[in-house]
Design a protein around this motif. Structure first.
Motif, PDB file in Angstrom:
ATOM      1  N   ASP A 170       0.843  -1.202   0.000  1.00 25.26           N
ATOM      2  CA  ASP A 170       0.000   0.000   0.000  1.00 25.26           C
ATOM      3  C   ASP A 170       0.872   1.244   0.000  1.00 25.26           C
ATOM      4  N   GLU A 171       1.942   1.171   0.806  1.00 23.61           N
ATOM      5  CA  GLU A 171       2.808   2.341   0.927  1.00 23.61           C
ATOM      6  C   GLU A 171       3.564   2.595  -0.376  1.00 23.61           C
ATOM      7  N   ALA A 172       4.029   1.507  -1.000  1.00 28.63           N
ATOM      8  CA  ALA A 172       4.695   1.655  -2.295  1.00 28.63           C
ATOM      9  C   ALA A 172       3.731   2.299  -3.286  1.00 28.63           C
ATOM     10  N   ALA A 173       2.475   1.873  -3.243  1.00 27.59           N
ATOM     11  CA  ALA A 173       1.481   2.437  -4.157  1.00 27.59           C
ATOM     12  C   ALA A 173       1.245   3.915  -3.856  1.00 27.59           C
ATOM     13  N   MET A 174       1.219   4.269  -2.568  1.00 34.81           N
ATOM     14  CA  MET A 174       1.052   5.691  -2.209  1.00 34.81           C
ATOM     15  C   MET A 174       2.188   6.514  -2.798  1.00 34.81           C
ATOM     16  N   LEU A 175       3.412   5.990  -2.644  1.00 41.44           N
ATOM     17  CA  LEU A 175       4.561   6.710  -3.195  1.00 41.44           C
ATOM     18  C   LEU A 175       4.514   6.737  -4.709  1.00 41.44           C
ATOM     19  N   ASP A 176       3.856   5.737  -5.296  1.00 48.52           N
ATOM     20  CA  ASP A 176       3.692   5.723  -6.744  1.00 48.52           C
ATOM     21  C   ASP A 176       2.533   6.611  -7.176  1.00 48.52           C
TER      22      ASP A 176
ATOM     23  N   LEU B  86       7.718  -5.010  -4.073  1.00 51.36           N
ATOM     24  CA  LEU B  86       7.325  -5.069  -5.483  1.00 51.36           C
ATOM     25  C   LEU B  86       5.903  -5.617  -5.548  1.00 51.36           C
ATOM     26  N   TYR B  87       5.134  -5.152  -6.534  1.00 51.17           N
ATOM     27  CA  TYR B  87       3.768  -5.665  -6.680  1.00 51.17           C
ATOM     28  C   TYR B  87       3.846  -7.076  -7.254  1.00 51.17           C
ATOM     29  N   PRO B  88       3.439  -8.077  -6.481  1.00 52.08           N
ATOM     30  CA  PRO B  88       3.713  -9.471  -6.874  1.00 52.08           C
ATOM     31  C   PRO B  88       2.999  -9.907  -8.154  1.00 52.08           C
ATOM     32  N   HIS B  89       1.860  -9.269  -8.450  1.00 52.92           N
ATOM     33  CA  HIS B  89       1.074  -9.724  -9.600  1.00 52.92           C
ATOM     34  C   HIS B  89       1.456  -8.991 -10.877  1.00 52.92           C
ATOM     35  N   MET B  90       2.391  -8.045 -10.766  1.00 53.59           N
ATOM     36  CA  MET B  90       2.785  -7.297 -11.965  1.00 53.59           C
ATOM     37  C   MET B  90       4.170  -7.724 -12.420  1.00 53.59           C
ATOM     38  N   SER B  91       4.388  -7.674 -13.726  1.00 55.55           N
ATOM     39  CA  SER B  91       5.720  -7.942 -14.254  1.00 55.55           C
ATOM     40  C   SER B  91       6.641  -6.798 -13.851  1.00 55.55           C
ATOM     41  N   VAL B  92       7.928  -7.016 -14.062  1.00 53.22           N
ATOM     42  CA  VAL B  92       8.909  -5.981 -13.744  1.00 53.22           C
ATOM     43  C   VAL B  92       8.557  -4.686 -14.474  1.00 53.22           C
ATOM     44  N   LEU B 127      12.432  -8.116 -17.678  1.00 57.96           N
ATOM     45  CA  LEU B 127      11.322  -7.173 -17.756  1.00 57.96           C
ATOM     46  C   LEU B 127       9.940  -7.818 -17.741  1.00 57.96           C
ATOM     47  N   ASP B 128       9.836  -9.016 -18.304  1.00 59.79           N
ATOM     48  CA  ASP B 128       8.513  -9.631 -18.357  1.00 59.79           C
ATOM     49  C   ASP B 128       8.277 -10.656 -17.260  1.00 59.79           C
ATOM     50  N   ARG B 129       9.234 -10.731 -16.336  1.00 53.66           N
ATOM     51  CA  ARG B 129       9.053 -11.678 -15.227  1.00 53.66           C
ATOM     52  C   ARG B 129       8.308 -11.030 -14.080  1.00 53.66           C
ATOM     53  N   LYS B 130       7.740 -11.890 -13.241  1.00 54.60           N
ATOM     54  CA  LYS B 130       7.096 -11.397 -12.027  1.00 54.60           C
ATOM     55  C   LYS B 130       8.084 -11.506 -10.867  1.00 54.60           C
ATOM     56  N   PRO B 131       7.907 -10.694  -9.832  1.00 48.69           N
ATOM     57  CA  PRO B 131       8.838 -10.721  -8.688  1.00 48.69           C
ATOM     58  C   PRO B 131       9.062 -12.120  -8.115  1.00 48.69           C
ATOM     59  N   GLY B 132       8.021 -12.944  -8.109  1.00 47.07           N
ATOM     60  CA  GLY B 132       8.138 -14.286  -7.554  1.00 47.07           C
ATOM     61  C   GLY B 132       9.102 -15.171  -8.328  1.00 47.07           C
ATOM     62  N   GLU B 133       9.429 -14.758  -9.556  1.00 48.27           N
ATOM     63  CA  GLU B 133      10.304 -15.592 -10.389  1.00 48.27           C
ATOM     64  C   GLU B 133      11.735 -15.071 -10.421  1.00 48.27           C
ATOM     65  N   MET B 134      12.087 -14.284  -9.398  1.00 44.68           N
ATOM     66  CA  MET B 134      13.429 -13.700  -9.403  1.00 44.68           C
ATOM     67  C   MET B 134      14.141 -13.938  -8.073  1.00 44.68           C
ATOM     68  N   SER B 135      15.465 -13.842  -8.102  1.00 45.22           N
ATOM     69  CA  SER B 135      16.254 -13.970  -6.875  1.00 45.22           C
ATOM     70  C   SER B 135      16.182 -12.675  -6.073  1.00 45.22           C
ATOM     71  N   GLY B 136      16.641 -12.743  -4.826  1.00 44.88           N
ATOM     72  CA  GLY B 136      16.630 -11.558  -3.970  1.00 44.88           C
ATOM     73  C   GLY B 136      17.400 -10.396  -4.572  1.00 44.88           C
ATOM     74  N   GLY B 137      18.552 -10.698  -5.158  1.00 39.44           N
ATOM     75  CA  GLY B 137      19.373  -9.653  -5.749  1.00 39.44           C
ATOM     76  C   GLY B 137      18.686  -9.000  -6.940  1.00 39.44           C
ATOM     77  N   GLN B 138      18.019  -9.835  -7.728  1.00 40.16           N
ATOM     78  CA  GLN B 138      17.309  -9.294  -8.896  1.00 40.16           C
ATOM     79  C   GLN B 138      16.146  -8.412  -8.459  1.00 40.16           C
ATOM     80  N   GLN B 140      15.943  -6.755  -5.791  1.00 38.18           N
ATOM     81  CA  GLN B 140      16.550  -5.531  -5.273  1.00 38.18           C
ATOM     82  C   GLN B 140      16.797  -4.534  -6.406  1.00 38.18           C
ATOM     83  N   ARG B 141      17.325  -5.061  -7.529  1.00 38.33           N
ATOM     84  CA  ARG B 141      17.620  -4.175  -8.663  1.00 38.33           C
ATOM     85  C   ARG B 141      16.339  -3.620  -9.254  1.00 38.33           C
ATOM     86  N   VAL B 142      15.325  -4.465  -9.301  1.00 39.92           N
ATOM     87  CA  VAL B 142      14.050  -3.994  -9.826  1.00 39.92           C
ATOM     88  C   VAL B 142      13.483  -2.892  -8.926  1.00 39.92           C
ATOM     89  N   ALA B 143      13.609  -3.111  -7.610  1.00 43.51           N
ATOM     90  CA  ALA B 143      13.110  -2.095  -6.671  1.00 43.51           C
ATOM     91  C   ALA B 143      13.838  -0.768  -6.895  1.00 43.51           C
TER      92      ALA B 143
END
Ligand SMILES: Nc1ncnc2c1ncn2[C@@H]1O[C@H](COP(=O)(O)OP(=O)(O)O)[C@@H](O)[C@H]1O
Ligand SMILES: [Mg+2]
Lengths: 277, 363
Positions: A170-176, B86-92, B127-138, B140-143
């Motif tokens: 939710d917070e990430a979305a607020m910042l977005d 990261l929004y889990p249901h959205m791609s990168v 870019l077309d992957r979802k957060p659940g399909e990535m490592s912690g480091g990846q 992090q970079r997306v964030a």
């Protein structure tokens, strides 16, 4: 054994228990299907005739011989879909409110919802009848659908589920720069899909199988749901004759449910195992 | 032009005061680390800047605009959350586009920014992957990418490296340093890891006990700690503090410690408050194991820590005072050995009864 089962491994004893269990469950269903395929006269006095031919679809044809059957099927579909859609919308909005918004009397209201879980529908059916009579809603779709939208379980279920979603999102979305509505619609709601489908299946099945309220509310035969209509058309309370026809009705009425089970198998198993919450 | 300005920020949760009178000014494009122990209010301060918490008093300004009355999305800040969020249901791609769409950035501009960020962060294949399909480091970079595409005036990073394993943490540290060169914005990074703060930050803001303890470049924080807390929190192992009496008169403070050792510091005497009681602050490199000829003190070894490039010796002086000393890397010392130490007064710090620090001039 449960652990073994989850890993897809079973002891021979486990297998035996499951096979016996499944057979016990399937036996009456198979029996009903066999009976429904028999000529009624052949079953009088000796229903074991169902174990061998000749079989016929006459009973099913007879169901549609009643001009109102398709109408009842339609009514049931409208009521069940209407209630399902309504419950999903209301429970999601209320759940989001309870899980995320701060408003006066939030706790008190939530306690009232929880108390609602404990009130059996039978306890309120008389005032409910009076209310709907006063509103002139009997014999209408709103009259059949509305009471089903009182869904304390749905609200409780969605609240619990949404509380489990990290607030950081939710917070990430607020910042977005997302508005409350965008956050709900684009971030939170999509994450509740597993809960939505579980709730949808149970609401749909409950609405489809409901007998008491439509029996009270729908007094005009064209407003009957399938359960009420089939029961009314049957008129054969002793169930000594017309056994095949009776079983055909039962099988027919459960076909949509059967379809729902097939489509939503995964969600139902998950809900039963409690992992969806 | 100043980047961020905090003016008298105060915050309590219920009756617990978390932050009191926090004021701070960041330069343009400055990389600042909030360093402090866990629970000291670093995240709370960051969240006040972001608009996720409301301060009870004080103002927040960013590039000459007062932003504390604005909602988080309109402040011109971007945040990288500790658990990425990261929004889990959205791609990168969708994760990065979400904020830009809300801000009604034109479509081709969104595409361009995502492509740029993905190239810089080397996450194009993801870019077309979802957060659940990535490592912690990846993730992090997306964030970081999600923050980057917003082209904010200020980046806020809450413990960005704390969820990474040691190797990845070092690599990401380097990448953050490189990233800093590219962005035309100030960066605030919250961390409880002093090595992270020391390597990355232009200036470190040490936070403890509801308020800012010291603000300064890493080496200044290390060499001239404002008080006992900073002295002991920054530097590993912690600085040894030895109770001491002011002895003799002279331009520089000369202190006598419990075992009788007299240490001639380079701290100007006239800076010290009129008192006889002080504490002598000694980093391990100021206390060397030596032959008995050059010794100032004697001690008994309690523990030897061989770090490869240097050896740390934990010992006790004659009066039982613990002290940490340094020996050469191939030290043969063992527990129980009697050793001779040389305390280098020129590298010593002095702290008064209130904990305030005094240091040699220059350096
Ligand atoms: N929402 C909150 N409600 C009550 N107390 C909080 C809340 N957020 C943080 N705190 C408290 O404020 C203090 C500072 O927390 P925080 O800013 O997260 O520290 P840090 O990031 O430095 O570890 C802690 O004691 C924490 O328990
Ligand atoms: Mg924190």
């Amino acid at each position: 054994m449960a652990a073994d089962f989850r890993r897809g491994r079973l002891t021979p004893l486990g297998w035996a228990a499951l096979v016996i269990g499944a057979a016990l469950m399937l036996a009456p269903l198979t029996w009903a299907v066999l009976l429904s395929l028999k000529d009624n006269a052949a079953l009088v006095g000796h229903s074991e005739a169902a174990l061998h031919g000749p079989y016929t679809l006459d009973n099913y044809v007879a169901i549609f011989g009643n001009s109102l059957t398709t109408r009842w099927l339609l009514n049931s579909t409208i009521v069940a879909l209407g209630q399902t859609a309504g419950v999903l919308i209301l429970a999601s909005l209320a759940g989001y409110g309870f899980a995320r918004l701060d408003f006066p009397f939030r706790r008190t209201l939530f306690v009232i919802v929880l108390i609602g879980l404990a009130v059996p529908s039978q306890a309120v059916i008389l005032p409910q009848h009076e209310l709907f009579a006063w509103l002139h809603l009997h014999n209408s779709y709103p009259g059949l659908i509305l009471p089903g939208l009182i869904a304390p379980f749905g609200v409780f279920f969605m609240t619990t589920y949404m509380r489990g979603i990290p607030r950081e999102l939710d917070e990430a979305a607020m910042l977005d720069g997302a508005s409350r509505w965008t956050t709900f619609w684009k971030v939170i709601l999509p994450l509740t899909v597993p809960a939505q489908s579980t709730l949808a299946v149970f609401t749909f099945l409950g609405a489809w199988n409901d007998y008491w309220w439509p029996l009270i509310s729908a007094t005009r035969s064209d407003m009957y749901t399938l359960t009420v209509g089939l029961a009314a058309a049957q008129m054969n309370y002793a169930q000594t004759s017309g056994l095949g026809y009776l079983m055909a009705q039962a099988v027919f009425a459960s076909i949509p449910i059967f379809i729902v089970y097939i489509i939503f198998q995964k969600q139902i198993v998950r809900a039963m195992a409690g992992t969806a919450v | 032009m100043a980047s961020l300005e905090l003016k008298g920020v105060r915050k309590s949760f219920g009756s617990t005061l978390i932050l009191e009178d926090v004021s701070l000014t960041l330069d343009a494009r400055e990389f600042v680390a909030f360093l402090g122990p866990s629970g000291s209010g670093k995240s709370t301060l960051l969240r006040i800047i972001a608009g996720l918490e409301t301060a009870d008093a004080g103002e927040v300004w960013l590039e000459s605009f007062r932003i504390d009355p604005l909602p988080p999305g309109e402040r011109g800040v971007a945040m990288v959350f500790q658990h990425y969020a990261l929004y889990p249901h959205m791609s990168v791609r969708e994760n990065m586009a979400f904020g830009l769409r809300n801000a009604r950035v034109p479509k081709d501009e969104i595409e361009r920014r995502i492509a740029d960020a993905a190239r810089v962060l080397e996450i194009e294949p993801l870019l077309d992957r979802k957060p659940g399909e990535m490592s912690g480091g990846q993730r992090q970079r997306v964030a970081i990418g999600r923050a980057l595409v917003k082209e904010p005036k200020l980046f806020l990073l809450d413990e960005p490296l704390s969820n990474l394993d040691a190797a990845l943490r070092l690599r990401t540290r380097v990448e953050l340093a490189q990233l800093k060169q590219r962005v035309d914005a100030a960066v605030i990074m919250v961390t409880h890891d002093q090595a992270e703060a020391m390597t990355l930050a232009d200036r470190i803001v040490v936070i403890n006990d509801r308020t800012i303890q010291q603000v300064g470049p890493p080496m200044e924080i290390y060499n001239r700690p404002a008080n006992v807390f900073v002295a002991q929190f920054v530097g590993s192992p912690a600085m040894t503090l030895v109770p001491a009496q002011l002895a003799e008169n002279g331009d520089y403070a000369t202190l006598k410690i419990g075992d009788g050792t007299v240490v001639e510091t380079r701290v100007p005497r006239d800076r010290l408050p009129p008192s006889a009681h002080f504490r002598l602050g000694l980093r391990p490199e100021a206390v060397r194991v030596v032959g008995s000829g050059e010794a100032t003190s004697k001690a008994k070894v309690e523990l030897v820590e061989r770090l490869g490039e240097r050896t740390l010796v934990y010992a006790r002086l004659g009066d039982g005072q613990p002290i940490t000393a340094e020996d050469q890397r191939d030290s043969r010392l063992k527990i129980g050995d009697e050793i001779a130490l040389r305390i280098d007064g020129a590298a010593a710090h002095v702290f008064d009864a209130d904990g305030a620090g005094y240091h040699r001039t220059g350096a």
